[in-house]
Write a protein that holds these residues in place. Structure first.
Motif, mmCIF file in Angstrom:
data_model
loop_
_atom_site.group_PDB
_atom_site.id
_atom_site.type_symbol
_atom_site.label_atom_id
_atom_site.label_comp_id
_atom_site.label_asym_id
_atom_site.label_seq_id
_atom_site.Cartn_x
_atom_site.Cartn_y
_atom_site.Cartn_z
ATOM 1 N N GLU A 125 -2.389 -25.242 -54.020
ATOM 2 C CA GLU A 125 -2.944 -25.233 -55.372
ATOM 3 C C GLU A 125 -2.606 -23.949 -56.118
ATOM 4 O OE1 GLU A 125 -7.327 -25.566 -57.577
ATOM 5 O OE2 GLU A 125 -7.067 -26.193 -55.471
ATOM 6 N N GLY A 126 -2.664 -22.811 -55.435
ATOM 7 C CA GLY A 126 -2.359 -21.534 -56.072
ATOM 8 C C GLY A 126 -0.906 -21.433 -56.502
ATOM 9 N N VAL A 127 0.016 -21.883 -55.652
ATOM 10 C CA VAL A 127 1.441 -21.864 -55.999
ATOM 11 C C VAL A 127 1.705 -22.849 -57.138
ATOM 12 C CG1 VAL A 127 3.768 -22.361 -55.153
ATOM 13 C CG2 VAL A 127 2.152 -21.097 -53.709
ATOM 14 N N ASP A 128 1.046 -24.007 -57.106
ATOM 15 C CA ASP A 128 1.212 -24.978 -58.195
ATOM 16 C C ASP A 128 0.808 -24.360 -59.539
ATOM 17 O OD1 ASP A 128 2.141 -26.893 -56.467
ATOM 18 O OD2 ASP A 128 0.220 -27.943 -56.277
ATOM 19 N N GLU A 129 -0.214 -23.524 -59.551
ATOM 20 C CA GLU A 129 -0.636 -22.851 -60.785
ATOM 21 C C GLU A 129 0.476 -21.952 -61.317
ATOM 22 O OE1 GLU A 129 -4.160 -20.773 -59.817
ATOM 23 O OE2 GLU A 129 -5.450 -22.558 -59.805
ATOM 24 N N ARG A 182 7.897 -9.751 -44.486
ATOM 25 C CA ARG A 182 6.565 -10.310 -44.715
ATOM 26 C C ARG A 182 5.487 -9.238 -44.581
ATOM 27 N NH1 ARG A 182 8.375 -15.448 -40.974
ATOM 28 N NH2 ARG A 182 9.585 -16.518 -42.608
ATOM 29 N N GLN A 183 5.662 -8.339 -43.623
ATOM 30 C CA GLN A 183 4.674 -7.275 -43.431
ATOM 31 C C GLN A 183 4.659 -6.296 -44.598
ATOM 32 O OE1 GLN A 183 5.727 -5.606 -39.624
ATOM 33 N NE2 GLN A 183 5.136 -7.457 -38.510
ATOM 34 N N THR A 184 5.810 -6.149 -45.278
ATOM 35 C CA THR A 184 5.885 -5.236 -46.418
ATOM 36 C C THR A 184 4.865 -5.604 -47.486
ATOM 37 O OG1 THR A 184 8.236 -4.788 -46.056
ATOM 38 C CG2 THR A 184 7.399 -4.385 -48.267
ATOM 39 N N PHE A 185 4.582 -6.908 -47.642
ATOM 40 C CA PHE A 185 3.673 -7.361 -48.692
ATOM 41 C C PHE A 185 2.409 -7.987 -48.114
ATOM 42 C CE2 PHE A 185 7.961 -7.181 -50.365
ATOM 43 C CZ PHE A 185 7.775 -6.419 -51.501
ATOM 44 N N GLU A 186 2.120 -7.649 -46.875
ATOM 45 C CA GLU A 186 0.904 -8.142 -46.240
ATOM 46 C C GLU A 186 -0.319 -7.617 -46.996
ATOM 47 O OE1 GLU A 186 -1.079 -8.288 -41.737
ATOM 48 O OE2 GLU A 186 0.774 -7.186 -42.127
ATOM 49 N N GLY A 187 -1.279 -8.500 -47.240
ATOM 50 C CA GLY A 187 -2.482 -8.105 -47.959
ATOM 51 C C GLY A 187 -2.386 -8.262 -49.462
ATOM 52 N N TRP A 188 -1.208 -8.645 -49.971
ATOM 53 C CA TRP A 188 -1.044 -8.883 -51.408
ATOM 54 C C TRP A 188 -1.596 -10.267 -51.753
ATOM 55 C CZ3 TRP A 188 3.211 -6.323 -54.677
ATOM 56 C CH2 TRP A 188 3.376 -4.980 -54.294
ATOM 57 N N ASP A 189 -1.419 -10.687 -52.994
ATOM 58 C CA ASP A 189 -1.877 -11.981 -53.480
ATOM 59 C C ASP A 189 -1.502 -13.079 -52.474
ATOM 60 O OD1 ASP A 189 -2.259 -14.409 -54.797
ATOM 61 O OD2 ASP A 189 -1.354 -13.738 -56.677
ATOM 62 N N PRO A 190 -2.473 -13.836 -51.974
ATOM 63 C CA PRO A 190 -2.160 -14.874 -50.973
ATOM 64 C C PRO A 190 -1.128 -15.882 -51.451
ATOM 65 C CG PRO A 190 -4.523 -14.481 -51.066
ATOM 66 C CD PRO A 190 -3.921 -13.715 -52.206
ATOM 67 N N ARG A 191 -1.110 -16.184 -52.744
ATOM 68 C CA ARG A 191 -0.100 -17.118 -53.261
ATOM 69 C C ARG A 191 1.297 -16.559 -53.022
ATOM 70 N NH1 ARG A 191 -1.961 -17.517 -59.373
ATOM 71 N NH2 ARG A 191 -1.851 -15.266 -59.013
ATOM 72 N N LEU A 192 1.442 -15.253 -53.250
ATOM 73 C CA LEU A 192 2.731 -14.599 -53.044
ATOM 74 C C LEU A 192 3.103 -14.583 -51.571
ATOM 75 C CD1 LEU A 192 5.158 -12.836 -53.884
ATOM 76 C CD2 LEU A 192 3.632 -10.846 -53.725
ATOM 77 N N THR A 193 2.195 -14.179 -50.722
ATOM 78 C CA THR A 193 2.539 -14.072 -49.300
ATOM 79 C C THR A 193 2.848 -15.435 -48.699
ATOM 80 O OG1 THR A 193 0.165 -14.083 -48.720
ATOM 81 C CG2 THR A 193 1.232 -11.936 -48.999
ATOM 82 N N ARG A 194 2.211 -16.486 -49.217
ATOM 83 C CA ARG A 194 2.528 -17.822 -48.708
ATOM 84 C C ARG A 194 3.941 -18.239 -49.130
ATOM 85 N NH1 ARG A 194 -3.095 -18.761 -49.930
ATOM 86 N NH2 ARG A 194 -2.612 -19.788 -51.912
ATOM 87 N N MET A 195 4.358 -17.850 -50.339
ATOM 88 C CA MET A 195 5.742 -18.141 -50.743
ATOM 89 C C MET A 195 6.730 -17.321 -49.922
ATOM 90 S SD MET A 195 5.822 -18.767 -54.865
ATOM 91 C CE MET A 195 5.151 -17.170 -55.320
ATOM 92 N N ILE A 196 6.432 -16.046 -49.704
ATOM 93 C CA ILE A 196 7.330 -15.209 -48.899
ATOM 94 C C ILE A 196 7.501 -15.799 -47.506
ATOM 95 C CG2 ILE A 196 7.568 -12.936 -47.803
ATOM 96 C CD1 ILE A 196 6.194 -11.716 -50.259
ATOM 97 N N ALA A 197 6.446 -16.386 -46.976
ATOM 98 C CA ALA A 197 6.520 -16.976 -45.635
ATOM 99 C C ALA A 197 7.487 -18.149 -45.574
ATOM 100 C CB ALA A 197 5.129 -17.421 -45.185
ATOM 101 N N GLN A 198 7.845 -18.726 -46.731
ATOM 102 C CA GLN A 198 8.788 -19.843 -46.759
ATOM 103 C C GLN A 198 10.250 -19.382 -46.695
ATOM 104 O OE1 GLN A 198 7.533 -23.090 -46.774
ATOM 105 N NE2 GLN A 198 5.642 -21.903 -46.524
#
Length: 364
Positions: A125-129, A182-198
């Motif tokens: 939902e967050g990425v869709d936004e 991924r660790q570089t941006f760990e703790g940032w906006d969850p929407r962002l970290t979920r995209m980085i994980a892709q």
């Protein structure tokens, strides 16, 4: 009309029309490779003779022409030679003996491109936004930031992640670790970290820079873009400045070609050299402002925690609530006059008027 990519490239009107035909007027962001293809098609249509795979060895200025010598032994001669070969310009090395080699800035970038379907398939939902917002999203933190924006009519999305450089010296690119990225941006906006994980690759691009040349023109040789005024990507204007250079050169040389009375009696080369000098005068102040503006934006994005960072976040919060930047904002992003000057300047009108003044002075 403008067409934009990640570098907000200003395009010729006929190329813009083709972009609008492809994507409509709602989307004005185009992938750089697609934009290059459009420019190549237009150049071919106009009869430009294109020789791919050429590597310049050196350039020689002669009384009646300038000769470019390639590594394979071929030579090309012309009344004007333009070096548009980027930050690591061989033309600059060959003709400007006092040139400065690029140096490392201390930053590097990861880059990733997603299809819209790939992001929608996350069912997040967050990425869709973010997709529905269809605009540029920026995340900022101490010494690093991330930019996310749509491409090609919203069918693709680009993610650029800037962080401190840890590549070995004198290395331009390198394969990084997915875990480290991924660790570089760990703790940032969850929407962002979920995209980085892709992302499934972590190619690192070292950001390098060098000082602007004192002069871009030597007789019948001229440089443009990063070959003479390299800029860092924090303001997304490097490619735009190079295209603006080419546009101004095209206007000036085209007007000279339409004025045969200015090149009679063996004065053609002299007139060409003067027009190239005029090109430099018209472009230098604007590109210098842009180079400094990019450095300003780097500071804005990468502020460490503290009073300045709290102040920056406050004015951005004020903008979100009121829709207007506070008066006297010292950051380019909040300076409406600066943005209008950067993006709303009519290069064609200005270059044409400057050519007319130069011609009047020459005829006086």
């Amino acid at each position: 009309m403008r067409a934009y990519n990640s570098g907000r490239i200003l395009a010729r009107k006929d190329v813009c029309r083709r972009i609008v035909d492809l994507y409509g007027t709602e989307w004005m962001v185009i992938h750089r490779a697609r934009y290059h293809a459009l420019l190549l098609d237009e150049a071919t249509r106009l009869g430009v003779d294109i020789h791919p795979g050429c590597e310049v060895q050196d350039v020689e200025v002669r009384p009646d022409s300038t000769v470019v010598r390639l590594h394979d032994g071929r030579t090309f001669a012309g009344h004007v030679v333009i070096g548009a070969d980027g930050l690591w310009s061989q033309m600059r090395r060959s003709a400007w003996q006092d040139h400065t080699e690029p140096s490392e800035t201390g930053d590097l970038a990861y880059r990733g491109t997603f299809s819209a379907d790939q992001l929608k398939d996350m069912r997040d939902e967050g990425v869709d936004e973010l997709l529905e917002a269809s605009d540029v999203q920026v995340w900022m933190g101490p010494g690093k930031h991330v930019v996310f924006y749509p491409l090609n009519g919203g069918t693709q999305y680009n993610l650029v992640l800037l962080r401190p450089d840890n590549l070995p010296p004198n290395t331009r690119t390198g394969v990084g670790s997915l875990d480290e990225m991924r660790q570089t941006f760990e703790g940032w906006d969850p929407r962002l970290t979920r995209m980085i994980a892709q992302l499934d690759t972590a190619l690192k691009w070292k950001l390098c820079h060098c000082e602007e040349l004192e002069t871009w023109v030597k007789g019948s040789i001229a440089l443009l873009g990063d070959a003479c005024h390299p800029t860092l990507p924090y303001q997304a204007q490097g490619a735009a400045m190079a295209v603006e250079d080419g546009l101004v050169l095209g206007v000036l040389l085209g007007r000279l070609q339409q004025s045969p009375e200015l090149t009679q009696d063996g004065t053609k080369q002299q007139a060409l050299n003067q027009v190239l000098a005029l090109y430099e005068r018209l472009r230098k102040a604007r590109t210098t402002i842009n180079v400094q503006g990019a450095l300003n934006m780097r500071d804005f994005f990468h502020l460490g925690d503290g009073e300045e960072q709290v102040w920056r976040d406050g004015i951005m919060r004020e903008y979100n609530e009121s829709g207007a930047w506070p008066e006297g904002c010292r950051w380019n992003w909040g300076d409406v006059g600066y943005e209008r000057s950067l993006l709303g300047f009519d290069l064609v009108v200005d270059a044409g008027g400057q050519f007319d003044r130069w011609r009047e002075g020459r005829e006086a």
